[in-house]
Design a protein around this motif. Structure first.
Motif, PDB file in Angstrom:
ATOM      1  N   ALA A   1       0.828  -1.210   0.000  1.00  0.00           N
ATOM      2  CA  ALA A   1       0.000   0.000   0.000  1.00  0.00           C
ATOM      3  C   ALA A   1       0.861   1.260   0.000  1.00  0.00           C
ATOM      4  CB  ALA A   1      -0.936  -0.006   1.204  1.00  0.00           C
ATOM      5  N   GLN A   2       1.960   1.234   0.711  1.00  0.00           N
ATOM      6  CA  GLN A   2       2.812   2.415   0.821  1.00  0.00           C
ATOM      7  C   GLN A   2       3.724   2.607  -0.388  1.00  0.00           C
ATOM      8  OE1 GLN A   2       5.267   2.559   4.330  1.00  0.00           O
ATOM      9  NE2 GLN A   2       6.119   4.549   3.810  1.00  0.00           N
TER      10      GLN A   2
ATOM     11  N   PRO B   1       1.461   0.836  -4.625  1.00  0.00           N
ATOM     12  CA  PRO B   1       0.002   0.774  -4.542  1.00  0.00           C
ATOM     13  C   PRO B   1      -0.679   0.220  -5.796  1.00  0.00           C
ATOM     14  CG  PRO B   1       0.755   3.046  -4.739  1.00  0.00           C
ATOM     15  CD  PRO B   1       1.974   2.200  -4.529  1.00  0.00           C
ATOM     16  N   GLN B   2       0.018   0.212  -6.912  1.00  0.00           N
ATOM     17  CA  GLN B   2      -0.578  -0.348  -8.125  1.00  0.00           C
ATOM     18  C   GLN B   2      -0.830  -1.851  -7.984  1.00  0.00           C
ATOM     19  OE1 GLN B   2       2.573   0.680  -7.814  1.00  0.00           O
ATOM     20  NE2 GLN B   2       3.956  -0.749  -8.853  1.00  0.00           N
TER      21      GLN B   2
ATOM     22  N   LEU C   1      -1.922  -3.247  -5.120  1.00  0.00           N
ATOM     23  CA  LEU C   1      -2.879  -3.479  -4.030  1.00  0.00           C
ATOM     24  C   LEU C   1      -4.202  -4.103  -4.480  1.00  0.00           C
ATOM     25  CD1 LEU C   1      -2.969  -3.308  -0.998  1.00  0.00           C
ATOM     26  CD2 LEU C   1      -3.859  -0.988  -1.216  1.00  0.00           C
TER      27      LEU C   1
END
Length: 115
Positions: A28-29, A32-33, A35
């Protein structure tokens, strides 16, 4: 093996603790692509299965995906290997390119937290 998998650049975030929650937070940090696919895979492979025996295979796959995606140079190199293999008309060349990609995936799955 290429230098990419051994020597990440200083801007590459370290690998998280080896558990689904920490890996999801790192994705996520930093990537994020990934996630949406991570969450979808988690739902059908683990959460909806009600069976924790699927967690090791899930972690192995996503550990490697994150390890590659967190390093822009390595990610670009992997995409280039796959592109070149798909465009190659020489089966020997295509196999060598895919073998290099496979070797990278094998090595990044062995990374430890903090590396």
């Amino acid at each position: 093996m290429t230098a990419h998998a051994v020597d990440p650049s200083p801007l590459v975030p370290p690998m998280p603790e080896r558990n689904p929650k920490a890996l999801r937070a790192a994705i996520a940090q930093h990537t994020p692509q990934l996630l949406p696919d991570f969450d979808e895979h988690w739902r059908w492979a683990v959460a909806d299965a009600f069976d924790i025996s699927t967690v090791p295979a899930f972690m192995a796959r996503w550990w490697g995906e994150y390890a590659i995606a967190r390093d822009p140079k390595l990610d670009a190199h992997m995409k280039d290997l796959h592109r070149r293999a798909s465009e190659s008309t020489d089966i020997t060349e295509a196999k060598a390119l895919l073998e290099e990609a496979s070797n990278i995936r094998y090595h990044v799955r062995r990374l430890e937290p903090g590396q």
